[in-house]
Scaffold this motif. Structure first.
Motif, PDB file in Angstrom:
ATOM      1  N   HIS A  26       3.885  37.741 -25.456  1.00  0.00           N
ATOM      2  CA  HIS A  26       3.519  37.018 -26.853  1.00  0.00           C
ATOM      3  C   HIS A  26       2.068  36.893 -27.126  1.00  0.00           C
ATOM      4  N   HIS A  28      -1.252  37.780 -29.668  1.00  0.00           N
ATOM      5  CA  HIS A  28      -1.841  38.487 -30.975  1.00  0.00           C
ATOM      6  C   HIS A  28      -3.279  38.875 -30.827  1.00  0.00           C
ATOM      7  N   MET A  58       1.906  41.259 -30.971  1.00  0.00           N
ATOM      8  CA  MET A  58       2.610  40.820 -32.085  1.00  0.00           C
ATOM      9  C   MET A  58       2.275  41.675 -33.341  1.00  0.00           C
ATOM     10  N   LYS A 111       9.850  42.327 -33.749  1.00  0.00           N
ATOM     11  CA  LYS A 111       9.705  40.899 -34.178  1.00  0.00           C
ATOM     12  C   LYS A 111      10.008  40.426 -35.564  1.00  0.00           C
ATOM     13  N   HIS A 169       8.448  30.966 -28.492  1.00  0.00           N
ATOM     14  CA  HIS A 169       7.806  29.677 -28.493  1.00  0.00           C
ATOM     15  C   HIS A 169       8.779  28.447 -28.618  1.00  0.00           C
ATOM     16  N   ASP A 247       1.624  32.809 -26.582  1.00  0.00           N
ATOM     17  CA  ASP A 247       1.329  33.021 -28.071  1.00  0.00           C
ATOM     18  C   ASP A 247      -0.205  32.958 -28.254  1.00  0.00           C
TER      19      ASP A 247
HETATM   20 ZN    ZN Z   1       2.872  34.418 -32.107  1.00  0.00          ZN
END
Ligand code: ZN
Ligand code: DOR
Length: 371
Positions: A26, A28, A58, A111, A169, A247
């Protein structure tokens, strides 16, 4: 791993711990479109510095990744710049169930944004979920941003369509308890928890000592930081947590401290030191960490072997986390000033030293697409 457990009993001697290449499902990356925050080069440098040799990216970029052309945009940037291995998710939109399903072999997974997030991808109406559950291959990973009752609905969809899902998450007690109950019923649900939801709570506010997350904007993250009761419940129900995932959501310090701060924390470079510090505190074992950062994500996301790949960690190195030492472009960390134990010294990826003593040695473009 028994050796590692033994070594942990002997504090303050030099200990070199060898771990497998870590997997962060995960991340970004922000490219295409927001490379002032991060790009494939800086994100993968941050990954290697954190001991992470595979990232799954992502799709909430600008433009979002939702069809063949946008997937190609992300993958061509990754191919040119990535220094560690990678996969790229496709985002579920209202109009792309067929296209997304056809691209499944090239993507890390699908996703689905079912709750408040950063960017344009969001599916509010449950009628829009159905075709994705029907069409996306059951063998390909399907990851949900779904919180609280939305998460309960996602689990119901998983049961009805007999489609495995992975909940991103998890942060709340009500969520981890429901996931545990769903697993006990045989529903094919897996989940991940982020370090910030294990180590920060909603009442942790800026502090002059630096052991805080900064100004109000710096506390913004989705899902939000939760109560101590929620955080405690994640620790109590560790057995229901399949993966740790960062994340990693870089936004610049100016953005975080400005008007309308966007939600998100960087996390690739603080993941392992925070978890190893919890090992040192007796809250986790090394084996818990390896399972959730390597064994389980490799299985859940169907990732290939990385031969001759490992991470060497100086387990007893004690130091302060500093944004100034990081490779991420965003320029800050919510863990500034935290004292941690455990430092990545060396990362070997497919037989080549990719990171050593604070320097990234892997070249842009040396990372491989896991698909
Ligand atoms: Zn995320
Ligand atoms: O805090 C978050 N940041 N939550 C999300 O869902 C998206 C992410 C981002 O992309 O910045």
């Amino acid at each position: 791993m028994d050796d590692n457990a033994e070594r942990l009993k002997k504090p303050y001697t030099f200990l070199m711990l060898k771990l497998p290449g870590l997997i962060d499902p995960h991340v970004h990356v922000r490219e295409p479109g927001q490379t002032h925050k991060e790009d494939w080069d800086t994100a993968t440098q941050a990954a290697l510095a954190g001991g992470v040799t595979t990232i799954l990216a992502m799709p909430n970029t600008k433009p979002p990744i939702f069809d063949e052309a946008t997937l190609e945009l992300a993958l061509s940037a990754a191919k040119a710049k990535a220094r560690c291995d990678y996969g790229q998710y496709i985002g579920a939109g209202p109009d792309n169930p067929d296209v997304a399903a056809s691209l499944a072999p090239k993507a890390a997974g699908l996703k689905m944004y079912l709750d408040s997030t950063f960017g344009e991808l969001r599916l509010d109406d449950m009628t829009l979920w159905t075709p994705h559950f029907q069409k996306f291959p059951k063998s390909a990973p399907m990851v949900m941003h779904s919180e609280s009752r939305t998460m309960a609905a996602a689990i119901l969809f998983s049961a009805i369509y007999d489609h495995p899902i992975h909940i991103a998450h998890v942060s709340l007690k009500e969520e981890i308890l429901l996931i545990k109950a769903a697993k006990e019923k045989g529903i094919k649900v897996t989940c991940e928890v982020c370090p910030h939801h294990l180590f920060l709570t909603s009442s942790l506010r800026p502090s002059p000592s630096g052991r805080g997350v900064g100004g109000e904007g710096r506390t913004e993250v989705r899902p939000r930081l939760a109560t101590k009761e929620d955080v405690d419940s994640l620790w109590i129900n560790l057995d229901a947590i399949d993966c740790f995932a960062t994340d990693h959501a870089p936004h610049t310090l100016a953005e975080k401290d400005g008007e309308n701060p966007p939600p998100g924390f960087p996390g690739l470079e603080t993941l392992l030191p925070l978890l190893l510090t919890a090992v040192d505190d007796g809250r986790l074992t090394i084996d818990d960490v390896v399972q959730r950062l390597s064994t389980n994500p490799k299985r859940i996301f169907h990732l290939p072997d990385q031969p001759e790949t490992w991470v060497e960690v100086d387990e007893n190195a004690v130091y302060e986390i500093k944004a100034a030492d990081q490779f991420t472009r965003c320029g800050w960390t919510p863990f500034e000033g935290w004292k941690v134990r455990g430092k990545v010294r060396k990362v070997v990826l497919r037989g080549k030293t990719a990171f050593e003593d604070g320097k990234v040695l892997a070249k842009p473009g040396s990372g491989r697409n896991v698909r």
